[in-house]
Motif scaffolding. Structure first.
Motif: not given
Ligand SMILES: [Zn+2]
Length: 411
Positions: A78, A80, A147, A248, A271, A322
């Protein structure tokens, strides 16, 4: 070319073929061979065993791993990682007591990251993202999910996904792409969220499918962002284009996102800082992997995912970074493993299982990644000389990596 590691102090995470996820008490076991050897051929793990029983090999390049630990590379399910610019000013403003609104007015928040990304060229975005990817590879990450979601227009979302595609082509690390158009509602759709959802479904998804730019679909299911109903809409539409859900949920509120994910056979729900007994119940018997993101909790000073409740209920758990400019400007899986032990009371075996075997499940790579298994990719972390694997999470913040191998090649 054959590569032989000899005198490995501890070979960690040694598994038979076919182990895909570890649940409950299984997470406490970390199969290990002391004083081991391991052979790599054509980028894959061919064989391994105890030094006392090492066969004779000819024409091999040898690495002496005396005093060092060899473990599978981290899998970060996960992130970004593709974004434009950083938000350190916002960080300083927050320390100095500015409100969210004041920060947004000065250029912070997801929508401002989106604005910055829209104004950044595809080439520049690639250069910035490639630098981050190289950085996390050096820290032991050998597979990563990335992502979209800082574009929020068709053009900018496609730009992000094309950058991810280019990273896939140019780097040896395994990469999976996720379409997260439903990350935030853009300003121009503030009064008409339905129209934005229609744009995601009717315009962006067909283009993404046509260019084969994503494997997964994601949505930020949270009060003030997207509802459970919106989640059903996006996941149902995604299915039409073979986009598997990874979502999420439960970052600030439990509103039924987990149940929606399970209903759609989501690969993961991520999360989970806020979990009710009903949420835990919903995950039992499902194919959905719960994923915790402890460095986000650290950075935002929000609660940590209740790992003990999840694992002690007999469920599996994976860990990821994340990595993103707003809530987790770090892609360091070593820190994530440490935080899981320090703040979430996971033991080192559970944390390492969560960052390898279970993390590989959470990005559909169980066949090839996440463990020392004959036939899997030769993706490893070779540590420096350390006393035991418990030293990795214990001695947090220090770099214990001697070298990282991807497909049998030192990077
Ligand atoms: Zn995230």
């Amino acid at each position: 070319m054959k590569l032989l590691f000899r005198n490995i102090k501890q070979l960690l995470q040694v598994r038979e073929k076919g182990i895909t996820s570890l649940k409950g008490s299984q997470m406490k076991e970390l199969p290990t061979i002391d004083n081991a050897w391991l052979l790599v051929e054509n980028g894959k793990i061919t064989d391994f065993g105890k030094m006392e029983e090492i066969p004779t090999f000819e024409e091999v390049e040898t690495v002496d791993a005396s005093g060092k630990i060899l473990l599978p590379g981290w899998v970060d399910s996960h992130t970004h990682l593709v974004y434009a610019g950083n938000r350190e000013q916002e960080f300083v403003d927050r320390i100095n007591g500015l409100t969210y609104e004041e920060i947004a007015n000065k250029g912070g928040g997801i929508l401002n990251s989106a604005k910055k990304l829209q104004e950044t060229s595809e080439e520049e975005l690639y250069v910035q993202s490639a630098r981050r990817l190289e950085e996390v590879m050096k820290m032991g990450t050998t597979a990563i999910e990335i992502k979209s979601g800082y574009g929020l227009t068709t053009e900018a979302e496609l730009k992000m996904l094309r950058v991810i595609k280019r990273l896939k082509e140019n780097y040896p690390i395994a990469i999976k792409a996720t379409f997260l158009g439903a990350h935030a509602v853009p300003k121009e759709f503030k009064e008409n969220k339905e129209a934005y959802l229609d744009l995601l479904v009717n315009e962006m998804m067909p283009k993404i499918a046509q260019e084969q730019l994503a494997e997964y679909v994601d949505i930020f299911c949270e009060k003030g962002y997207f509802t459970v109903e919106d989640t059903h809409k996006i996941l149902t539409a995604g299915k039409k284009y073979n986009l598997i859900p990874k979502i999420h949920v439960n970052q600030f509120n439990s509103i039924g996102g987990i149940q929606a994910g399970v209903e759609h056979d989501a690969l993961s729900v991520d999360h989970l800082e806020v979990m009710t007994p009903e949420d835990i119940e919903a995950l039992k018997g499902s194919k959905t992997m719960p994923v915790a993101l402890p460095s986000c909790s650290l950075f935002l000073s929000i609660p940590y995912t209740p790992a003990r409740e999840i694992i002690d209920a007999g469920l599996p758990l994976a860990l990821a970074t994340d990595y993103n400019p707003g809530s987790t400007p770090s892609g360091n899986m070593n820190l994530v493993v440490s935080l899981a032990c320090i703040k979430m009371k996971m033991n080192p075996e559970e944390a390492i299982n969560a960052a390898t075997v279970n993390a590989a499940y959470a990005m559909g790579l169980s066949e090839t990644h996440g463990s020392i298994t004959r036939g899997k990719a030769a993706n490893f972390i070779l540590t420096g000389k350390i006393p035991s694997y418990g030293f990795l999470p214990y001695s947090f913040g220090a770099n214990h990596i001697d070298s990282v191998y991807i497909n049998g090649k030192k990077i």
